[in-house]
Design a protein around this motif. Structure first.
Motif, PDB file in Angstrom:
ATOM      1  N   THR A   5       0.866  -1.232  -0.179  1.00  0.00           N
ATOM      2  CA  THR A   5      -0.256  -0.311   0.001  1.00  0.00           C
ATOM      3  C   THR A   5       1.132   1.078   0.195  1.00  0.00           C
ATOM      4  O   THR A   5       1.828   1.107   1.042  1.00  0.00           O
ATOM      5  CB  THR A   5      -0.467   0.516   1.149  1.00  0.00           C
ATOM      6  OG1 THR A   5      -1.786  -0.627   1.279  1.00  0.00           O
ATOM      7  CG2 THR A   5      -1.582   1.305   1.483  1.00  0.00           C
ATOM      8  N   GLN A   8      -1.816   4.881   0.572  1.00  0.00           N
ATOM      9  CA  GLN A   8      -3.863   4.832  -0.044  1.00  0.00           C
ATOM     10  C   GLN A   8      -3.991   3.659  -0.900  1.00  0.00           C
ATOM     11  O   GLN A   8      -5.755   3.644  -1.481  1.00  0.00           O
ATOM     12  CB  GLN A   8      -4.764   5.567   0.370  1.00  0.00           C
ATOM     13  CG  GLN A   8      -4.741   6.188   2.058  1.00  0.00           C
ATOM     14  CD  GLN A   8      -5.495   7.498   2.384  1.00  0.00           C
ATOM     15  OE1 GLN A   8      -5.869   8.319   1.403  1.00  0.00           O
ATOM     16  NE2 GLN A   8      -6.054   7.893   3.893  1.00  0.00           N
ATOM     17  N   THR A   9      -3.459   3.604  -1.491  1.00  0.00           N
ATOM     18  CA  THR A   9      -4.059   3.119  -2.569  1.00  0.00           C
ATOM     19  C   THR A   9      -2.639   0.994  -2.445  1.00  0.00           C
ATOM     20  O   THR A   9      -1.115   1.421  -3.008  1.00  0.00           O
ATOM     21  CB  THR A   9      -2.757   3.500  -4.215  1.00  0.00           C
ATOM     22  OG1 THR A   9      -3.647   4.567  -4.445  1.00  0.00           O
ATOM     23  CG2 THR A   9      -2.745   2.612  -5.003  1.00  0.00           C
ATOM     24  N   GLN A  29      -2.250   5.149 -11.619  1.00  0.00           N
ATOM     25  CA  GLN A  29      -3.012   4.673 -10.708  1.00  0.00           C
ATOM     26  C   GLN A  29      -2.582   5.672  -8.787  1.00  0.00           C
ATOM     27  O   GLN A  29      -3.268   5.712  -8.355  1.00  0.00           O
ATOM     28  CB  GLN A  29      -3.480   3.772  -9.867  1.00  0.00           C
ATOM     29  CG  GLN A  29      -3.924   2.715  -9.061  1.00  0.00           C
ATOM     30  CD  GLN A  29      -4.164   1.222  -8.974  1.00  0.00           C
ATOM     31  OE1 GLN A  29      -3.407   0.925  -9.416  1.00  0.00           O
ATOM     32  NE2 GLN A  29      -5.002   1.494  -8.397  1.00  0.00           N
ATOM     33  N   VAL A  30      -1.231   5.362  -8.916  1.00  0.00           N
ATOM     34  CA  VAL A  30      -0.680   5.644  -7.115  1.00  0.00           C
ATOM     35  C   VAL A  30      -0.537   7.784  -7.375  1.00  0.00           C
ATOM     36  O   VAL A  30      -1.097   8.208  -6.167  1.00  0.00           O
ATOM     37  CB  VAL A  30       0.557   5.082  -7.444  1.00  0.00           C
ATOM     38  CG1 VAL A  30       1.798   5.685  -7.847  1.00  0.00           C
ATOM     39  CG2 VAL A  30       1.153   5.437  -5.532  1.00  0.00           C
ATOM     40  N   GLU A  32      -2.215   9.052  -9.185  1.00  0.00           N
ATOM     41  CA  GLU A  32      -3.705  10.060  -9.497  1.00  0.00           C
ATOM     42  C   GLU A  32      -4.024  10.925 -10.391  1.00  0.00           C
ATOM     43  O   GLU A  32      -4.909  11.770 -10.656  1.00  0.00           O
ATOM     44  CB  GLU A  32      -4.635  10.430  -8.298  1.00  0.00           C
ATOM     45  CG  GLU A  32      -4.956   9.290  -7.437  1.00  0.00           C
ATOM     46  CD  GLU A  32      -5.275  10.258  -5.084  1.00  0.00           C
ATOM     47  OE1 GLU A  32      -5.150  11.942  -6.052  1.00  0.00           O
ATOM     48  OE2 GLU A  32      -5.271   9.630  -4.857  1.00  0.00           O
ATOM     49  N   ARG A 240     -13.578   9.865  -0.317  1.00  0.00           N
ATOM     50  CA  ARG A 240     -12.460  10.412  -1.287  1.00  0.00           C
ATOM     51  C   ARG A 240     -11.398  11.595  -1.286  1.00  0.00           C
ATOM     52  O   ARG A 240     -11.087  12.214  -0.873  1.00  0.00           O
ATOM     53  CB  ARG A 240     -12.091   9.836  -2.452  1.00  0.00           C
ATOM     54  CG  ARG A 240     -10.548   9.654  -3.089  1.00  0.00           C
ATOM     55  CD  ARG A 240      -9.340   9.445  -2.852  1.00  0.00           C
ATOM     56  NE  ARG A 240      -8.181  10.160  -3.156  1.00  0.00           N
ATOM     57  CZ  ARG A 240      -6.908  11.114  -2.210  1.00  0.00           C
ATOM     58  NH1 ARG A 240      -7.258  10.655  -0.995  1.00  0.00           N
ATOM     59  NH2 ARG A 240      -6.254  10.529  -3.043  1.00  0.00           N
TER      60      ARG A 240
END
Length: 271
Positions: A5, A8-9, A29-30, A32, A240
């Motif tokens: 993690t 939070q990903t 993804q990480v 954002e 989120r």
């Protein structure tokens, strides 16, 4: 460890020739970023990156050297970045999130620290004390997160759009909510003509996680009918958005009083 993690990903652990690497999709993804951002940057700067040092194109013939717990190797091959290549590709990202993610990826993902076995009783007692302190901090963070989620669960209204939800967050500039979601890569504009009114759709990476869609047919005299997709916020998406609100990542009104508060749903029209 199958996954790790980072901010939070949850990311899969991917290895090539015994070294940890990341895919372009993992970077999006990480960090954002909108889906395809890292691929576009990679293609733009590929001539400056060194094959075999900064990145690898893994093909079916190299499958025995490739190890992943959650990613299949596509028939066309897979681009993966080494630590050096990753840092070169994302050095243009200078926002607070990028700094945090880069530090965590380097320290926790690319360079996992081996567990040091205590050699003396004193070392074992210090390790136990450190672990207990870390556990207390984690429990506190989990409680704070659980309290926030519980609060949002009691206030969240199923079927709200992101704009409707943000209207209840004190100080948010609600006319800029979709612009923020575009920047975050949650949505994209599906309109064919850039001069026409935007037709927002939910990006695949957050669909049914943060947002979903509700289609409705739009008809008007003299105009060809079309399907409009309403953006529907899910509870995880509300959590989120609230996190981003507390971090100052949403566009705020110029006359905002600086207070972070969430109002209850009043049942009024928030369109």
């Amino acid at each position: 460890m199958n996954t790790i993690t980072i901010h939070q990903t949850e990311l899969p652990v991917v290895e090539f020739r015994g070294n940890r690497v990341v895919t372009l999709a993992m970077i999006d993804q990480v960090h954002e970023r909108p889906e395809g951002t890292a691929k576009r940057n990679f293609n733009e700067h590929r001539a400056r990156l060194i094959d075999g040092e900064d990145f690898h194109l893994i093909t079916a013939g190299q499958k025995d050297e490739f190890r992943s717990f959650a990613i299949d190797l596509p028939n066309r091959g897979l681009i993966v970045l080494t630590e050096q290549g990753y840092l070169m590709l994302v050095k243009s990202l200078t926002d607070d999130l990028a700094w945090t993610v880069q530090r965590q990826l380097v320290n926790s993902y690319f360079r996992p620290q081996p567990f040091a076995v205590p050699q003396t009783r004193a070392e074992a007692m210090r390790l136990a004390a450190d672990l207990e302190e870390q556990n207390e901090v984690l429990l506190l963070e989990n409680k704070q997160q659980a309290d926030t989620i519980a609060s949002l669960e009691s206030l969240f209204m199923t079927g709200e759009t992101p704009t409707q939800f943000c209207k209840r967050l004190n100080g948010v500039n609600c006319s800029q909510v979709n612009s923020s979601l575009l920047r975050l890569g949650w949505i994209y504009n599906a309109a064919n003509d850039e001069n026409s009114k935007p037709r927002y759709r939910v990006a695949s990476r957050v669909r049914d996680r943060f947002l979903t869609e509700r289609p409705r047919k739009i008809s008007a005299e003299g105009v060809e009918s079309f399907i409009k997709y309403d953006l529907i916020l899910l509870l995880d998406g509300a959590c989120r958005l609230h996190q981003l609100y507390m971090k100052g990542d949403l566009t705020m009104k110029s006359k905002w009083d600086g207070r972070h508060t969430l109002a209850k749903y009043d049942g009024g029209d928030a369109q």
